[in-house]
Design an enzyme around this catalytic site. Structure first.
Site, PDB file in Angstrom:
ATOM      1  N   ASP A 162      50.138 -15.095  99.271  1.00  0.00           N
ATOM      2  CA  ASP A 162      50.188 -14.588  97.890  1.00  0.00           C
ATOM      3  C   ASP A 162      49.095 -13.555  97.603  1.00  0.00           C
ATOM      4  O   ASP A 162      48.943 -13.103  96.468  1.00  0.00           O
ATOM      5  CB  ASP A 162      50.077 -15.755  96.889  1.00  0.00           C
ATOM      6  CG  ASP A 162      48.786 -16.538  97.057  1.00  0.00           C
ATOM      7  OD1 ASP A 162      47.951 -16.158  97.911  1.00  0.00           O
ATOM      8  OD2 ASP A 162      48.602 -17.531  96.322  1.00  0.00           O
ATOM      9  N   GLU A 196      45.775 -14.025  97.962  1.00  0.00           N
ATOM     10  CA  GLU A 196      44.436 -14.579  97.734  1.00  0.00           C
ATOM     11  C   GLU A 196      43.589 -14.439  98.987  1.00  0.00           C
ATOM     12  O   GLU A 196      44.096 -14.528 100.111  1.00  0.00           O
ATOM     13  CB  GLU A 196      44.540 -16.053  97.327  1.00  0.00           C
ATOM     14  CG  GLU A 196      45.113 -16.214  95.927  1.00  0.00           C
ATOM     15  CD  GLU A 196      45.252 -17.669  95.489  1.00  0.00           C
ATOM     16  OE1 GLU A 196      44.953 -18.573  96.299  1.00  0.00           O
ATOM     17  OE2 GLU A 196      45.666 -17.889  94.340  1.00  0.00           O
ATOM     18  N   ARG A 256      26.328  -1.804  85.079  1.00  0.00           N
ATOM     19  CA  ARG A 256      26.268  -0.774  84.026  1.00  0.00           C
ATOM     20  C   ARG A 256      26.785  -1.279  82.681  1.00  0.00           C
ATOM     21  O   ARG A 256      26.463  -0.725  81.653  1.00  0.00           O
ATOM     22  CB  ARG A 256      27.039   0.484  84.469  1.00  0.00           C
ATOM     23  CG  ARG A 256      26.245   1.308  85.464  1.00  0.00           C
ATOM     24  CD  ARG A 256      26.988   2.521  85.929  1.00  0.00           C
ATOM     25  NE  ARG A 256      28.126   2.155  86.761  1.00  0.00           N
ATOM     26  CZ  ARG A 256      29.047   3.019  87.165  1.00  0.00           C
ATOM     27  NH1 ARG A 256      28.976   4.279  86.820  1.00  0.00           N
ATOM     28  NH2 ARG A 256      30.034   2.612  87.935  1.00  0.00           N
ATOM     29  N   GLN A 257      27.603  -2.339  82.703  1.00  0.00           N
ATOM     30  CA  GLN A 257      28.045  -2.938  81.420  1.00  0.00           C
ATOM     31  C   GLN A 257      26.988  -3.987  81.066  1.00  0.00           C
ATOM     32  O   GLN A 257      27.211  -5.193  81.184  1.00  0.00           O
ATOM     33  CB  GLN A 257      29.452  -3.544  81.588  1.00  0.00           C
ATOM     34  CG  GLN A 257      30.000  -4.241  80.347  1.00  0.00           C
ATOM     35  CD  GLN A 257      30.499  -3.285  79.261  1.00  0.00           C
ATOM     36  OE1 GLN A 257      30.795  -2.131  79.515  1.00  0.00           O
ATOM     37  NE2 GLN A 257      30.579  -3.774  78.031  1.00  0.00           N
ATOM     38  N   LYS A 276      21.376  14.365  79.261  1.00  0.00           N
ATOM     39  CA  LYS A 276      22.822  14.112  79.398  1.00  0.00           C
ATOM     40  C   LYS A 276      23.340  13.319  78.206  1.00  0.00           C
ATOM     41  O   LYS A 276      22.713  12.358  77.781  1.00  0.00           O
ATOM     42  CB  LYS A 276      23.060  13.314  80.691  1.00  0.00           C
ATOM     43  CG  LYS A 276      24.484  12.846  80.894  1.00  0.00           C
ATOM     44  CD  LYS A 276      24.670  12.157  82.245  1.00  0.00           C
ATOM     45  CE  LYS A 276      24.537  10.657  82.171  1.00  0.00           C
ATOM     46  NZ  LYS A 276      24.846   9.978  83.450  1.00  0.00           N
ATOM     47  N   ASP A 317      20.235  10.539  91.772  1.00  0.00           N
ATOM     48  CA  ASP A 317      20.622   9.546  90.778  1.00  0.00           C
ATOM     49  C   ASP A 317      20.765   8.195  91.471  1.00  0.00           C
ATOM     50  O   ASP A 317      20.863   8.140  92.698  1.00  0.00           O
ATOM     51  CB  ASP A 317      21.955   9.962  90.127  1.00  0.00           C
ATOM     52  CG  ASP A 317      22.102   9.431  88.698  1.00  0.00           C
ATOM     53  OD1 ASP A 317      21.301   8.581  88.285  1.00  0.00           O
ATOM     54  OD2 ASP A 317      23.037   9.887  88.002  1.00  0.00           O
TER      55      ASP A 317
HETATM   56  C1  R5P Z   1      24.340   6.251  84.634  1.00  0.00           C
HETATM   57  O1  R5P Z   1      23.525   5.885  83.827  1.00  0.00           O
HETATM   58  C2  R5P Z   1      24.063   6.302  86.102  1.00  0.00           C
HETATM   59  O2  R5P Z   1      22.698   6.382  86.381  1.00  0.00           O
HETATM   60  C3  R5P Z   1      24.786   7.464  86.732  1.00  0.00           C
HETATM   61  O3  R5P Z   1      24.269   8.672  86.178  1.00  0.00           O
HETATM   62  C4  R5P Z   1      26.250   7.383  86.470  1.00  0.00           C
HETATM   63  O4  R5P Z   1      26.725   6.124  86.837  1.00  0.00           O
HETATM   64  C5  R5P Z   1      26.989   8.446  87.225  1.00  0.00           C
HETATM   65  O5  R5P Z   1      28.346   8.334  86.903  1.00  0.00           O
HETATM   66  P1  R5P Z   1      29.367   9.512  87.190  1.00  0.00           P
HETATM   67  O6  R5P Z   1      29.191   9.900  88.636  1.00  0.00           O
HETATM   68  O7  R5P Z   1      30.704   8.884  86.902  1.00  0.00           O
HETATM   69  O8  R5P Z   1      29.047  10.618  86.262  1.00  0.00           O
END
Ligand code: R5P
Length: 282
Positions: free
Chosen positions: A34, A36, A86-87, A181, A207
């Site tokens: 199924d 899983e 991130r959430q 940003k 980043d």
């Molecule tokens: C956001 O605060 C993170 O530090 C990254 O800047 C973000 O996750 C980048 O997301 P994306 O590539 O979708 O712009």
């Protein structure tokens, strides 16, 4: 000590085992009819280090199953990329605080947890066991040092990443700066002018995460308008959702590099040494 890893972290897991001089456990991964997930580990003995990045909902379930299979609350868990971090707020009524929900589940059945450049250190308080956040800023700086760029400008795409950019720049004694940003949607961002003059320079935008690539492709467009010679992108977690790599290259980004916390074709430096050092010292 043995190292056991999920499918999302099999290369990094093997590198960590090599760095520690530890054995790597063979795991059979398959599925029930199924759909899983099922797994079965080879023999375990004594302390086990479990390694698994949360790169997808399935990777999360596989990690939860692996922790349960290892069945000892003395084990240590390494979550190199902590998805859902991130959430970390309820942005709208009715939303979950996903970072907390995931952290709680990952805290069960382990003694201690390690993660790498977690999106926000505030998330660490949601784990119910001691949790350590490691930074790959110096490792990324070392990688950039090998790129043969002339006095690069290390640029964060937003204020939130500026401390990270400063740490990366410190590894080579380079300049660092950040843009401003504003996020308009999941894929679209707006960037404001910056103060340092990028004209004629090699710029490396750094980043913690590249997800859709929207942030860095917008920043690259702005930098080229300002006369930058070349724009490169480098991050810790190369999530690369929805064609992000191609989106960045199409925006003129010369090169995209990430670590192996998310195992990708452009994983150019490893988190293994930093993770092994932390495991040895704790
Ligand atoms: C956001 O605060 C993170 O530090 C990254 O800047 C973000 O996750 C980048 O997301 P994306 O590539 O979708 O712009």
């Amino acid at each position: 000590m043995k190292v056991v890893c999920t499918e999302s972290s099999q290369i990094l897991g093997a590198r960590i085992a090599d760095s520690l001089g530890a054995g790597l456990v063979d795991v059979k991964f398959t599925r029930f009819p199924d759909g899983e997930l099922y797994l079965r580990t080879g023999p375990l003995d004594g302390e086990t280090v479990i390694v698994g990045s949360v790169t997808s909902p399935e990777a999360f379930v596989q990690l939860v199953l692996l922790v349960d299979a290892c069945d000892s609350s003395w084990n240590r868990l390494v979550v190199p990329y902590m998805g859902y971090a991130r959430q970390d707020k309820r942005f709208q009524p009715g939303e979950p605080l996903s970072a907390r929900a995931v952290a709680k589940v990952l805290s069960r059945g382990v003694a201690e947890l390690f993660s790498v450049n977690i999106h926000d250190e505030g998330v660490l308080c949601h784990f119910e066991v001691p949790a350590v956040n490691l930074s790959l800023a110096t490792d990324l700086g070392r990688y950039i040092g090998g790129m043969d760029l002339e006095h690069p400008l290390i640029l964060a795409p937003d204020d939130g990443a500026s401390a990270f950019a400063r740490e990366v720049a410190a590894a080579g004694g380079w300049d660092s700066d950040h843009l401003d940003k504003t996020r308009l949607s999941g894929e679209e961002v707006r960037m404001a002018e910056k103060t340092i003059d990028a004209s004629g320079r090699d710029v490396v935008i750094v980043d913690d995460i590249i997800s859709t690539g929207g942030t860095i492709s917008t920043a690259a467009g702005l930098l080229y308008q300002q006369g930058a010679k070349n724009v490169h992108a480098a991050c810790v977690h190369g999530v690369l959702a929805g064609g992000a790599y191609a989106r960045l290259r199409a925006a003129g980004v010369r090169d995209v590099a990430c670590s192996d916390t998310c195992e990708r074709g452009c994983s150019r430096y490893s988190a293994a040494q930093a993770i092994a050092a932390a495991l040895r010292s704790c």
